[in-house]
Design a protein around this motif. Structure first.
Motif, PDB file in Angstrom:
ATOM      1  N   GLN A 139       0.867  -1.178   0.000  1.00 45.17           N
ATOM      2  CA  GLN A 139       0.000   0.000   0.000  1.00 45.17           C
ATOM      3  C   GLN A 139       0.907   1.231   0.000  1.00 45.17           C
ATOM      4  OE1 GLN A 139      -3.311  -0.420  -0.214  1.00 45.17           O
ATOM      5  NE2 GLN A 139      -3.057  -2.628  -0.125  1.00 45.17           N
ATOM      6  N   THR A 146       1.619   0.279   4.241  1.00 46.28           N
ATOM      7  CA  THR A 146       1.093  -1.082   4.354  1.00 46.28           C
ATOM      8  C   THR A 146       0.836  -1.445   5.812  1.00 46.28           C
ATOM      9  OG1 THR A 146       2.349  -1.678   2.367  1.00 46.28           O
ATOM     10  CG2 THR A 146       1.517  -3.474   3.735  1.00 46.28           C
ATOM     11  N   VAL A 203      -4.301   5.825  -1.372  1.00 48.39           N
ATOM     12  CA  VAL A 203      -3.587   4.749  -2.057  1.00 48.39           C
ATOM     13  C   VAL A 203      -4.159   4.528  -3.451  1.00 48.39           C
ATOM     14  CG1 VAL A 203      -3.119   2.271  -2.000  1.00 48.39           C
ATOM     15  CG2 VAL A 203      -2.884   3.617   0.076  1.00 48.39           C
TER      16      VAL A 203
END
Length: 321
Positions: A79, A162, A223
């Motif tokens: 991410q 992430t 994202v």
């Protein structure tokens, strides 16, 4: 000795016979020898594997599991938030801004913010903020820098979120489970005090759940779309990099001069806006002042007040005698 000589003679005869057979069919003999050799190795392989130490086999298995874990971690989706800022000098800022909007829209993005300054054709500027899909981000930025004009600067940044996304998802799941447990507990409450206490706790957990959901949505939005800030400037517009600005005395002198120039421009602008009004109002004010003064001059002076008569001295009265 006779036996030894007889054995040597027999072995020599056998060698001659084998050589003769090899001349006629050497390849089958080699193939047979290779097959027997392969079969012997195949039979010996299980025995060799069985002879491997248990510690080595455990180490080999753990190494294989570690390699597979690394592969799985590399295969996971990262991410990442992409951000960038670009400055382009264009011949016509308005047409360049329109072209940039078309490029971004064709790539699946959209315009989220726009600021324009149309001072003059050569000093125009525009600030555009685009949201672009990450898969098309590099292509779009390259085309904007090439097709709009001369690219002056380009700054890019990435942020791997992430772990943050995973943490928010974990906390969100825990909050949902806790809220479900509280709602089940609310059904089992017997007294009013227990009901009120559980309801207060439910309200608090619902607020936390909404905050986590908002945070998750914001992260997903960042994202899903990269952010690009595009600055377009005219042919003669001055573009300065903050990192190159002089510091100390020269920096203060430059800032003071720019402030003076800005103040002069503002003052001249205000004077230009008031000048038509002054052209009309000043003559009217002058005429009004002249009439007031003339009326005062023609007005007769008020008569002077009579002076009071002097009091005569009183005659002396008879004496008390």
């Amino acid at each position: 000795m006779r036996r030894i000589r007889l054995g040597i003679a027999l072995s020599a005869c056998a060698a001659l016979l084998l050589a003769g057979c090899g001349a006629g069919g050497g390849e089958p003999m080699v193939a047979a020898a290779g097959a027997s050799e392969a079969s012997s190795q195949a039979l010996a392989a299980p025995e060799a594997q069985d002879q491997v130490a248990p510690e080595k086999r455990v180490a080999r298995q753990s190494g294989d599991s570690a390699v597979s874990g690394v592969k799985l971690a590399q295969q996971q989706d990262r991410q990442v938030i992409y951000t960038g800022s670009m400055t382009v000098r264009a011949k016509q800022v308005t047409s360049a801004a329109q072209q940039a909007k078309q490029l971004v829209t064709a790539a699946g993005g959209y315009l989220s913010k726009e600021e324009t300054n149309t001072a003059s054709d050569t000093e125009d500027s525009a600030l555009l903020e685009f949201k672009i899909p990450p898969t098309r981000y590099a292509d779009v930025t390259g085309r904007l820098g090439r097709e709009l004009g001369k690219q002056l600067s380009m700054n890019q940044g990435t942020q791997d979120v992430t772990l943050q996304v995973a943490d928010v998802e974990s906390r969100l799941k825990s909050a949902q489970e806790s809220l479900a447990s509280l709602r089940t507990l609310l059904k089992k409450a017997d007294t009013i005090g227990q009901v009120l206490q559980v309801e207060r706790e439910i309200n608090s957990r619902e607020s936390d759940l909404e905050a986590l959901q908002a945070q998750q949505k914001e992260l997903a939005t960042q994202v899903a779309m990269a952010t690009l800030t595009l600055r377009l400037v005219g042919p003669v517009a001055v573009v300065e990099d903050p990192a190159e600005e002089p510091a100390g005395f020269l920096g203060g002198l430059k800032a003071g001069w720019e402030a003076l120039v800005s103040f002069t421009k503002t003052a001249l602008t205000v004077f230009g806006a008031l000048l038509p009004w002054l052209v009309v109002m000043v003559p009217l004010l002058a005429v009004a002042v002249f009439l007031v003064r003339r009326n005062r001059a023609r007005r007769p002076a008020p008569p002077a007040a009579p002076e009071p008569a002097e009091a005569e001295p009183a005659e002396p009265g008879p004496s008390a005698a």
